[in-house]
Design an enzyme around this catalytic site. Sequence first.
Site: not given
Length: 381
Positions: A150, A234
């Site tokens: 990611k 996140y």
Amino acid sequence: MEVGSTGILSHYDVGVQYTSMSIELSRREAILGLTSLAFAPLGMARAPKANPVGWAVLGLGSYATNQIMPAFEHCSQSKLVALISGHPDKLVRFGDRYGIPATHRYTYDSMDAIRSNPDIDVVYVITPPATHPAFAIRAAGLGKHVCSEKPMAPTVDECRKMIRACSLAGTLLQIGYRCHYEAHNLRAIKACRSGELGKITSMRSDHGFNIGRGQWRTERALAGGGSMMDIGIYSLNALRYLSGEEPVEVVATITNPSDDPRFVDCEDTVDFKLTFPSGLVGHGTSGYSWIPGKNQFEVVGSKGTMVANPATAYGGDTLTIDGRVVAVEANNQWAAQMDHFSECVRSGKKPATPGEEGLTDIRIVQAIYESAKTGEPVRLG
Ligand code: NDP
């Protein structure tokens, strides 16, 4: 009660009292495998399979060498069998350390030869985000399953190309969202879905740290953005997996210190608000100049308040509900992530964090950037 293919019960156990909000979210939960109870094996010590799925790690930087490669030792179904790097000296150093034979060490120039190496099933791309699409598409074209770190890619278009390349090649695509496989985060999701917290009334997530100078993370061309693309993922992803909903509207602001050379090319602090279909609102932040840093989320419900701090760390995640520590048996999140994908490679099942999961985050990140630029809310279809 369904038992996952690992023989370990999913954290999403039965008897859950689904709230009306969570029922609305069945599509995303289905994508994540939440309702099928086939999600996120724990990656604890289990007997290794006779023929583990073979993984090649591409990009021997910090995350690959400090977190991912050591985690193979804790895998039961995944084996590190090859290395791909732009630096031959790293191939020697890490190849020797992990017992990778010279025949299984590749440079970016020679990596097309992995096509004829039957030991390699998966290529794990662990390079700066702007390079993910080219490496992932290349690996898929060589007939390999792909795990990409990611953030998936700088743009939605590139995410779509990665998904399409894997689809055309008939290979699977996983995005390395390790928190979806981490025990505390799974327990937090369960608390949100099970009614344990009552009706969720608000949530927030904050992630940031103080970045050093001269890193690719502050170069837009390689990072695709600044703190939002990197650590902000996140906060964003947590609001999505905790709520189980997809936002319909985004409002955001970006604050950049004018005299800090780290932020000439990328953003520092991002403050964003997500409105979900149920009416729930989630607040998120990310930052690259925060002293001290933050790594946390908080969910307020009618029956209790859950806090995770740290929430998405490499170790030591701590979950409390109304101040009481929730007992959670820690797991090796990287091994769990990789073993889950290896199971998918064997079964052909879509992984819990497929390309679409990465694409959704990037679509929202782009809306966050647009809202910060225009000062207007951005609706998401
Ligand atoms: P590093 O800079 O430490 O390593 C990146 C590696 O990528 C380099 O060492 C290099 O490997 C390779 N590479 C290939 N092309 C380039 C290029 N053009 N410029 C620089 N490096 C290149 O970064 P990290 O390991 O910290 O991050 C790598 C990826 O992992 C990123 O996508 C990041 O977002 C993600 N990440 C994910 C985390 C998570 O918790 N899920 C945590 C940390 C990072 P070589 O020399 O072998 O060619």
